[in-house]
Design a protein around this motif. Sequence first.
Motif, PDB file in Angstrom:
ATOM      1  N   HIS A 148      46.730  43.354  34.317  1.00 46.29           N
ATOM      2  CA  HIS A 148      47.447  42.087  34.167  1.00 46.29           C
ATOM      3  C   HIS A 148      47.784  41.739  32.721  1.00 46.29           C
ATOM      4  O   HIS A 148      48.007  40.566  32.399  1.00 46.29           O
ATOM      5  N   ARG A 182      45.597  35.892  44.009  1.00 45.35           N
ATOM      6  CA  ARG A 182      46.363  36.585  42.972  1.00 45.35           C
ATOM      7  C   ARG A 182      47.276  35.587  42.287  1.00 45.35           C
ATOM      8  O   ARG A 182      47.868  34.732  42.955  1.00 45.35           O
ATOM      9  N   THR A 199      52.927  37.546  39.339  1.00 48.66           N
ATOM     10  CA  THR A 199      52.341  38.768  38.813  1.00 48.66           C
ATOM     11  C   THR A 199      52.816  39.929  39.656  1.00 48.66           C
ATOM     12  O   THR A 199      53.293  39.765  40.770  1.00 48.66           O
TER      13      THR A 199
END
Length: 360
Positions: free
Chosen positions: A261, A304, A308
Motif C-alpha cells: 500500500h 480495505r 486502493t
Amino acid sequence: MELLRTRKYSKKNQYIICVLLIVLTSILCFFSIDIVGYKAVALILLLVVSVNAILFDIFPVLLSSLLSALIWNFFFIPPTFTLHIGTAEDALLFLMYFVIAIINAVLTYQIRKFEQKERDQEEKEKSIKLYNTLLNSLSHELRTPISTIIGSIDTIKENQTQLSENNRNELYGEIEIASFRLNRQVENLLGMSRLEAGFIQPKMDWCDLNELVFSAIKDNENDAQHHKIVFLQKENMPLVKIDSGLTEQILFNLIHNALQHTPKNSTITIQLDHNLTHCFMEVSDNGKGFPKNEIDFVFDKFYRLNQTATGGTGLGLSIVKGFTEAMNGKIFLDNLKEGGAKFTIKIPCEFSKNTNLENE
C-alpha cells in the motif's frame, strides 16, 4: 456494560435481585411516606418494576409486579398492615396498579424480544456481508496464484523440449512466488480462524527479535523488488521471552502491508526498542499514510481502504492486532508529519538476565 447483561444471570439470581429491588425500594418509601404520600409510592414501585422488566426475564418481573402490589396494599394503602382496602377509590387504584404493572412487564418483555430479534437479524446480515466479502476476496487472492501454478506447470509439461533453461527457470520462479502467495493467504485464514475460535495460546520461549525481523524481511523479498527496506540491527537487544511464531507473523504482515500500500520506491523502516518491562517494534513508511476518517477501521476484518488497488483479503492487520492482543500487547497506528504511517507494537515480556537493561 457487563453489569447490564443481567439476562445472562441464572433464574435464581434474577428472582433474588428482582425481589430485593422491590423490598429495598419499599423500605425507603416506608420511612418517607409522610413526605411522598402513599399514592406516589405506587409510581415509585411501578418505576422499579419497569426497570426489572428492562433487565430481567418475564417470570421474575411478573413476581416483582405481584409482590410490589401486595406490599403497596399491606404497608401503604389505608388501613395499613392489612390487605383490606378502605375506600372504593383506593381499591380502584390498587386494581389499576396491578393491571398496569402486569401489562408493563409483558409489553416491555415483548419489545425487548422484538429488539433482540432485530439485532439477531442485523448480525445475520452482517455475517452474510462479511461472508460475501471474504468469498469475493478469495476468488481473486486464491484463484490467481492457483492459475499461475497450473499454467506454468502445463507450459513446462507441454514444451519440455522447446523451453530454454532461462524460460524454464522463470516459470519455476513464478510457481514459487505463486506458492508463497497462496501459502500466505491460507496462513491468514487459519490465523483468523484461530482468533475467532479463541484457540490461540501463546507459547513463550527465548528468541532474538533481530532474527525474527530478518526472517520477516526475507519472506517479503519477492514483493520488495520496487521498495527499500531499512533495518538497523539493534546490537544491545537482549533475548526476549515471547511467542516467536506469532511475533514473526505480526512483523511479516506489517511489512507486507507497507509493501502493498505504498508507492514504488518507498522506504519501509523497521526499528526495535525495549525498556524494563516491554519490547517495542516499529514499522513505518514514507508513503501517503492513512485517511483520517478511515484510520479507526484499518484493524477490522476484511476492511480495505477506499481507492486502493484491488487484491488482499483485508485480514492482515486484523490478524496483527489479534496476535498482539493474544500476547497481552497493544498496537498503535499514527500518521507521520512528514508523510507515511507508523505501526508500533508494544508487548510485555521477560528479558535475558545477562543483558543490562536501561529504562528508556
